[in-house]
Design a protein around this motif. Sequence first.
Motif, PDB file in Angstrom:
ATOM      1  N   TRP A  83      16.672   3.286  -4.913  1.00 22.23           N
ATOM      2  CA  TRP A  83      15.480   4.113  -5.119  1.00 22.23           C
ATOM      3  C   TRP A  83      14.225   3.248  -5.015  1.00 22.23           C
ATOM      4  N   LEU A  84      14.278   2.037  -5.586  1.00 27.06           N
ATOM      5  CA  LEU A  84      13.132   1.131  -5.547  1.00 27.06           C
ATOM      6  C   LEU A  84      12.832   0.699  -4.118  1.00 27.06           C
ATOM      7  N   LEU A  85      13.874   0.433  -3.326  1.00 27.56           N
ATOM      8  CA  LEU A  85      13.682   0.061  -1.924  1.00 27.56           C
ATOM      9  C   LEU A  85      13.041   1.196  -1.144  1.00 27.56           C
ATOM     10  N   GLY A  86      13.554   2.404  -1.319  1.00 26.75           N
ATOM     11  CA  GLY A  86      12.988   3.560  -0.614  1.00 26.75           C
ATOM     12  C   GLY A  86      11.539   3.811  -0.993  1.00 26.75           C
ATOM     13  N   THR A  87      11.232   3.725  -2.271  1.00 27.44           N
ATOM     14  CA  THR A  87       9.858   3.922  -2.729  1.00 27.44           C
ATOM     15  C   THR A  87       8.939   2.842  -2.176  1.00 27.44           C
ATOM     16  N   SER A  88       9.411   1.607  -2.131  1.00 22.69           N
ATOM     17  CA  SER A  88       8.598   0.505  -1.605  1.00 22.69           C
ATOM     18  C   SER A  88       8.311   0.681  -0.120  1.00 22.69           C
ATOM     19  N   ILE A  89       9.321   1.087   0.633  1.00 22.38           N
ATOM     20  CA  ILE A  89       9.119   1.310   2.070  1.00 22.38           C
ATOM     21  C   ILE A  89       8.151   2.458   2.298  1.00 22.38           C
ATOM     22  N   LEU A  90       8.312   3.536   1.560  1.00 23.77           N
ATOM     23  CA  LEU A  90       7.404   4.678   1.690  1.00 23.77           C
ATOM     24  C   LEU A  90       5.973   4.280   1.338  1.00 23.77           C
ATOM     25  N   PHE A  91       5.801   3.510   0.277  1.00 23.10           N
ATOM     26  CA  PHE A  91       4.476   3.046  -0.117  1.00 23.10           C
ATOM     27  C   PHE A  91       3.869   2.170   0.971  1.00 23.10           C
ATOM     28  N   ALA A  92       4.677   1.291   1.588  1.00 28.73           N
ATOM     29  CA  ALA A  92       4.178   0.425   2.662  1.00 28.73           C
ATOM     30  C   ALA A  92       3.756   1.243   3.871  1.00 28.73           C
ATOM     31  N   ILE A  93       4.525   2.278   4.212  1.00 26.72           N
ATOM     32  CA  ILE A  93       4.176   3.132   5.359  1.00 26.72           C
ATOM     33  C   ILE A  93       2.870   3.873   5.090  1.00 26.72           C
ATOM     34  N   PHE A  94       2.750   4.460   3.901  1.00 23.52           N
ATOM     35  CA  PHE A  94       1.514   5.185   3.574  1.00 23.52           C
ATOM     36  C   PHE A  94       0.306   4.253   3.516  1.00 23.52           C
ATOM     37  N   THR A  95       0.499   3.028   3.018  1.00 22.12           N
ATOM     38  CA  THR A  95      -0.604   2.074   2.955  1.00 22.12           C
ATOM     39  C   THR A  95      -1.057   1.675   4.355  1.00 22.12           C
ATOM     40  N   ALA A  96      -0.104   1.355   5.225  1.00 18.18           N
ATOM     41  CA  ALA A  96      -0.452   0.970   6.593  1.00 18.18           C
ATOM     42  C   ALA A  96      -1.073   2.139   7.340  1.00 18.18           C
ATOM     43  N   GLY A  97      -0.517   3.322   7.164  1.00 17.51           N
ATOM     44  CA  GLY A  97      -1.064   4.501   7.828  1.00 17.51           C
ATOM     45  C   GLY A  97      -2.460   4.838   7.343  1.00 17.51           C
ATOM     46  N   GLY A  98      -2.681   4.746   6.045  1.00 18.66           N
ATOM     47  CA  GLY A  98      -4.019   5.010   5.509  1.00 18.66           C
ATOM     48  C   GLY A  98      -5.029   3.993   5.999  1.00 18.66           C
ATOM     49  N   SER A  99      -4.643   2.735   6.079  1.00 17.87           N
ATOM     50  CA  SER A  99      -5.543   1.702   6.592  1.00 17.87           C
ATOM     51  C   SER A  99      -5.871   1.953   8.063  1.00 17.87           C
ATOM     52  N   LEU A 100      -4.865   2.366   8.831  1.00 18.71           N
ATOM     53  CA  LEU A 100      -5.082   2.658  10.247  1.00 18.71           C
ATOM     54  C   LEU A 100      -6.033   3.840  10.424  1.00 18.71           C
ATOM     55  N   LEU A 101      -5.802   4.895   9.660  1.00 13.85           N
ATOM     56  CA  LEU A 101      -6.687   6.057   9.749  1.00 13.85           C
ATOM     57  C   LEU A 101      -8.110   5.716   9.328  1.00 13.85           C
ATOM     58  N   LEU A 102      -8.279   4.910   8.296  1.00 18.04           N
ATOM     59  CA  LEU A 102      -9.605   4.508   7.857  1.00 18.04           C
ATOM     60  C   LEU A 102     -10.287   3.658   8.919  1.00 18.04           C
ATOM     61  N   ALA A 103      -9.532   2.736   9.553  1.00 17.93           N
ATOM     62  CA  ALA A 103     -10.113   1.903  10.597  1.00 17.93           C
ATOM     63  C   ALA A 103     -10.527   2.725  11.799  1.00 17.93           C
ATOM     64  N   LEU A 104      -9.696   3.710  12.174  1.00 18.23           N
ATOM     65  CA  LEU A 104     -10.057   4.588  13.303  1.00 18.23           C
ATOM     66  C   LEU A 104     -11.259   5.466  12.962  1.00 18.23           C
ATOM     67  N   GLY A 105     -11.342   5.895  11.713  1.00 20.72           N
ATOM     68  CA  GLY A 105     -12.465   6.731  11.290  1.00 20.72           C
ATOM     69  C   GLY A 105     -13.776   5.951  11.269  1.00 20.72           C
ATOM     70  N   VAL A 106     -13.738   4.710  10.844  1.00 21.26           N
ATOM     71  CA  VAL A 106     -14.951   3.883  10.806  1.00 21.26           C
ATOM     72  C   VAL A 106     -15.373   3.515  12.214  1.00 21.26           C
ATOM     73  N   ARG A 107     -14.410   3.259  13.065  1.00 23.16           N
ATOM     74  CA  ARG A 107     -14.692   2.846  14.436  1.00 23.16           C
ATOM     75  C   ARG A 107     -15.232   4.000  15.277  1.00 23.16           C
ATOM     76  N   GLY A 108     -14.647   5.157  15.098  1.00 21.90           N
ATOM     77  CA  GLY A 108     -14.924   6.232  16.019  1.00 21.90           C
ATOM     78  C   GLY A 108     -15.857   7.250  15.566  1.00 21.90           C
TER      79      GLY A 108
END
Length: 79
Positions: A54-79
């Motif tokens: 459960w801890l592994l799954g939660t950690s992977i999900l958190f990493a995906i959401f963190t990377a995705g949120g950072s990507l969306l924020l970078a695209l939003g600031v850029r564009g």
Amino acid sequence: MNIFIPLLLGVVLGYILRSRGKRPNLEKPTSLALLLMIFFLGVKTGEVNVNGLWLLGTSILFAIFTAGGSLLLALGVRG
């Protein structure tokens, strides 16, 4: 146990020994104390019951959401 009492006793003892000019070799007792602290930290950590899958799954999900949120924020600031 209150941690400040041994700390203050050590400071007082160090001050007394410093004023007398004697400097004891504390390398071995310090190493022994650190090794014991690390050992007991490992024992205490081993007592904790954790659902690793459960801890592994939660950690992977958190990493995906963190990377995705950072990507969306970078695209939003850029564009």
